[in-house]
Design a protein around this motif. Sequence first.
Motif, PDB file in Angstrom:
ATOM      1  N   UNK A 129       0.840  -1.208   0.000  1.00 57.61           N
ATOM      2  CA  UNK A 129       0.000   0.000   0.000  1.00 57.61           C
ATOM      3  C   UNK A 129       0.867   1.248   0.000  1.00 57.61           C
ATOM      4  N   UNK A 130       0.230   2.374  -0.325  1.00 53.06           N
ATOM      5  CA  UNK A 130       0.977   3.629  -0.287  1.00 53.06           C
ATOM      6  C   UNK A 130       0.795   4.262   1.088  1.00 53.06           C
ATOM      7  N   UNK A 131       1.767   5.025   1.511  1.00 57.48           N
ATOM      8  CA  UNK A 131       1.730   5.679   2.821  1.00 57.48           C
ATOM      9  C   UNK A 131       0.677   6.797   2.794  1.00 57.48           C
ATOM     10  N   UNK A 132       0.282   7.331   3.976  1.00 57.31           N
ATOM     11  CA  UNK A 132      -0.704   8.421   4.003  1.00 57.31           C
ATOM     12  C   UNK A 132      -0.250   9.621   3.171  1.00 57.31           C
ATOM     13  N   UNK A 133      -1.215  10.529   2.808  1.00 57.36           N
ATOM     14  CA  UNK A 133      -0.985  11.559   1.799  1.00 57.36           C
ATOM     15  C   UNK A 133       0.384  12.254   1.762  1.00 57.36           C
ATOM     16  N   UNK A 134       0.877  12.779   2.904  1.00 56.40           N
ATOM     17  CA  UNK A 134       2.126  13.547   2.835  1.00 56.40           C
ATOM     18  C   UNK A 134       3.314  12.693   2.363  1.00 56.40           C
ATOM     19  N   UNK A 135       3.225  11.383   2.576  1.00 54.43           N
ATOM     20  CA  UNK A 135       4.300  10.491   2.124  1.00 54.43           C
ATOM     21  C   UNK A 135       3.735   9.512   1.092  1.00 54.43           C
ATOM     22  N   UNK A 136       2.675   9.949   0.405  1.00 49.93           N
ATOM     23  CA  UNK A 136       1.902   9.065  -0.480  1.00 49.93           C
ATOM     24  C   UNK A 136       2.663   8.487  -1.661  1.00 49.93           C
ATOM     25  N   UNK A 137       3.834   9.052  -2.009  1.00 50.41           N
ATOM     26  CA  UNK A 137       4.582   8.513  -3.144  1.00 50.41           C
ATOM     27  C   UNK A 137       5.370   7.270  -2.753  1.00 50.41           C
ATOM     28  N   UNK A 138       5.380   6.945  -1.452  1.00 52.73           N
ATOM     29  CA  UNK A 138       6.127   5.759  -1.020  1.00 52.73           C
ATOM     30  C   UNK A 138       5.173   4.565  -0.918  1.00 52.73           C
ATOM     31  N   UNK A 139       5.506   3.498  -1.633  1.00 50.37           N
ATOM     32  CA  UNK A 139       4.679   2.286  -1.569  1.00 50.37           C
ATOM     33  C   UNK A 139       5.463   1.213  -0.832  1.00 50.37           C
ATOM     34  N   UNK A 140       4.800   0.551   0.102  1.00 53.71           N
ATOM     35  CA  UNK A 140       5.512  -0.417   0.934  1.00 53.71           C
ATOM     36  C   UNK A 140       4.799  -1.760   0.972  1.00 53.71           C
ATOM     37  N   UNK A 141       5.561  -2.766   1.345  1.00 50.62           N
ATOM     38  CA  UNK A 141       5.008  -4.063   1.717  1.00 50.62           C
ATOM     39  C   UNK A 141       5.096  -4.120   3.239  1.00 50.62           C
ATOM     40  N   UNK A 142       4.121  -4.771   3.869  1.00 51.35           N
ATOM     41  CA  UNK A 142       4.185  -4.822   5.330  1.00 51.35           C
ATOM     42  C   UNK A 142       3.837  -6.217   5.841  1.00 51.35           C
ATOM     43  N   UNK A 143       4.694  -6.715   6.713  1.00 49.89           N
ATOM     44  CA  UNK A 143       4.440  -8.021   7.328  1.00 49.89           C
ATOM     45  C   UNK A 143       4.271  -7.818   8.826  1.00 49.89           C
ATOM     46  N   UNK A 144       3.146  -8.287   9.359  1.00 45.43           N
ATOM     47  CA  UNK A 144       2.914  -8.230  10.801  1.00 45.43           C
ATOM     48  C   UNK A 144       3.301  -9.589  11.380  1.00 45.43           C
ATOM     49  N   UNK A 145       4.110  -9.552  12.419  1.00 48.37           N
ATOM     50  CA  UNK A 145       4.542 -10.806  13.041  1.00 48.37           C
ATOM     51  C   UNK A 145       3.636 -11.090  14.234  1.00 48.37           C
ATOM     52  N   UNK A 146       2.900 -12.160  14.149  1.00 47.78           N
ATOM     53  CA  UNK A 146       2.042 -12.566  15.269  1.00 47.78           C
ATOM     54  C   UNK A 146       2.657 -13.773  15.971  1.00 47.78           C
ATOM     55  N   UNK A 147       1.998 -14.168  17.060  1.00 45.29           N
ATOM     56  CA  UNK A 147       2.523 -15.287  17.856  1.00 45.29           C
ATOM     57  C   UNK A 147       2.752 -16.537  17.006  1.00 45.29           C
ATOM     58  N   UNK A 148       1.844 -16.775  16.046  1.00 44.55           N
ATOM     59  CA  UNK A 148       1.910 -18.029  15.296  1.00 44.55           C
ATOM     60  C   UNK A 148       2.790 -17.936  14.044  1.00 44.55           C
ATOM     61  N   UNK A 149       3.515 -16.824  13.875  1.00 40.85           N
ATOM     62  CA  UNK A 149       4.426 -16.708  12.735  1.00 40.85           C
ATOM     63  C   UNK A 149       5.821 -17.098  13.227  1.00 40.85           C
ATOM     64  N   UNK A 150       6.221 -18.322  12.898  1.00 35.57           N
ATOM     65  CA  UNK A 150       7.453 -18.859  13.474  1.00 35.57           C
ATOM     66  C   UNK A 150       8.693 -18.413  12.693  1.00 35.57           C
ATOM     67  N   UNK A 151       9.836 -18.714  13.258  1.00 33.99           N
ATOM     68  CA  UNK A 151      11.119 -18.434  12.609  1.00 33.99           C
ATOM     69  C   UNK A 151      11.196 -19.184  11.267  1.00 33.99           C
ATOM     70  N   UNK A 152      10.716 -20.437  11.288  1.00 39.50           N
ATOM     71  CA  UNK A 152      10.720 -21.254  10.067  1.00 39.50           C
ATOM     72  C   UNK A 152       9.901 -20.583   8.970  1.00 39.50           C
ATOM     73  N   UNK A 153       8.745 -20.050   9.344  1.00 41.47           N
ATOM     74  CA  UNK A 153       7.906 -19.371   8.342  1.00 41.47           C
ATOM     75  C   UNK A 153       8.607 -18.117   7.824  1.00 41.47           C
ATOM     76  N   UNK A 154       9.315 -17.439   8.735  1.00 48.93           N
ATOM     77  CA  UNK A 154      10.032 -16.216   8.326  1.00 48.93           C
ATOM     78  C   UNK A 154      11.071 -16.582   7.255  1.00 48.93           C
ATOM     79  N   UNK A 155      11.793 -17.687   7.496  1.00 50.77           N
ATOM     80  CA  UNK A 155      12.822 -18.098   6.520  1.00 50.77           C
ATOM     81  C   UNK A 155      12.186 -18.488   5.184  1.00 50.77           C
ATOM     82  N   UNK A 156      11.049 -19.201   5.297  1.00 55.67           N
ATOM     83  CA  UNK A 156      10.328 -19.604   4.086  1.00 55.67           C
ATOM     84  C   UNK A 156       9.882 -18.367   3.285  1.00 55.67           C
TER      85      UNK A 156
END
Length: 493
Positions: free
Chosen positions: A409-436
């Motif tokens: 998604x793109x950042x809010x208006x003042x920084x709207x030209x920047x598009x990012x990917x975002x990963x939220x790490x929850x309890x069930x996201x293991x180290x193995x999944x991170x490597x995968x």
Amino acid sequence: MVVTTMAADPGESLYSTFASRYVQTPSPGLSPSLYLSLYCGGRFKMPETAIPREAAFQIISDELMLDGNPRLNLASFVTTWMEPECDRLVMASINKNYVDMDEYPVTTELQNRCVNMIAHLFHAPIGEEEAAVGVGTVGSSEAIMLAGLAFKTKWQKKRKAQGKPFHSPTSSPAPTSRYTVCWEKFARYFEVELKEVKLRDDFYVMDPVKAVEMVDENTICFEDVRLLNQLLSDKNKETGWDTPIHVDAASGGFIAPFIYPELEWDFRLPLVKSINVSGHKYGLVYAGVGWAIWRSKEDLPEELIFHINYLGSDQPTFTLNFSRGSSQIIAQYYQFIRLGFEGYRNVIENCMKNTRALRDGIAGTGRFTILSKDVGVPVVAFSLVDAGKYTVFDVSESLRRFGWIVPAYTMPPAAGHIAVLRVVIREDFSRGLAERLVSHLCKVLAELDALPGRTAAAAHLAAADAGKAAAEEEEIATFWRRLADRRKTSGVC
Ligand SMILES: Cc1ncc(COP(=O)(O)O)c(C=O)c1O
């Protein structure tokens, strides 16, 4: 185009392993009219007749298969895994209406215990024997509405007492830096002008100096914290106002107390009068629970509390809705006593370790700039170093092939030209999944690199489309030619 046919023999489906037979033929579970209404365009009207429960179950399960896998949904902070014992408690209380407090006094008691545990966690100034002031909600959004309403009511009472205008819908702004829809909702639904502290390219959180500059005598509340408390108390002293602070701790409220205990953001700061937190984020409960906690009784105007007695004894309520499920409250209590402070700290520390592992893996590709900070919530936000040939949106789409749901998604208006990917790490996201995930990210990059550039790709696609259309036409023609030939030989008409 693929030409499909209905099952030739209705009896055959009776022995089918897959109950998807229900959608192949009107027999045996579905009447022809119901089949037509469910699958041929009438999905928005209730069917005239009933169907067997197995059929209903199968039809819905089949459709739901096309949803994403919640455990691989890295877009959301909301909990997607709990222990089986907690799942059992959830299912056992699924038929309890939380609002029937007289009928389910133990559930009410568990809610009160949760409110008190959270208030102590947030350093509310309450004595050992004193009860905390707070309420369970459906999520942070409802909690924010309630806290905002409490501020607005207090502000209006004071203005009335001073003989000053108190009706103007634009008179009570609430600066906020975050682009969260619940603050906009609060502003619109409760007629409060929202003053937004704009983000900058290199500064993705609210700037407290800017926020305090925006405060006027009509400001009822705002989020974020230590420096804000200092600057605001200076301004309050100067002007004679008493602008309070509300802390939107939707995710952070169940992170900071466990891994940044020295960080002062809560009721330790005198101007913090209310805090919201989502039980269904790092409170580690499935979607449907949040909490609003007030510093003291004085911060929650009495006129907002409704007293109901028609379900039994007198019950005070301050929520936007009435009926709601009990399961999430019970699950929250389970997590509190099961994990305790130590357990929560372990879970959050583990999330932070996995966050760092993922961040290092992503940075190690040399293809991304990491935008998230190392402290704070367990999130990795990253943008492409070179977005000339393809974008983060292409990367997100390609990752879907492996099952990953990584939002771009793109950042809010003042920084709207920047598009990012975002990963939220929850309890069930293991180290193995991170490597995968990192290894799939590398595969996706290699594939995207190998593709021709955008213009060449567009031309290539147009040519491919033309070729596909010709092949489809040929397929249809062959089908009809064969059918006509068969009719000629079998004599069927
Ligand atoms: C800062 C913030 N406040 C409030 C909310 C709304 O929370 P909820 O989904 O619990 O209503 C969110 C949602 O992610 C959030 O990030």
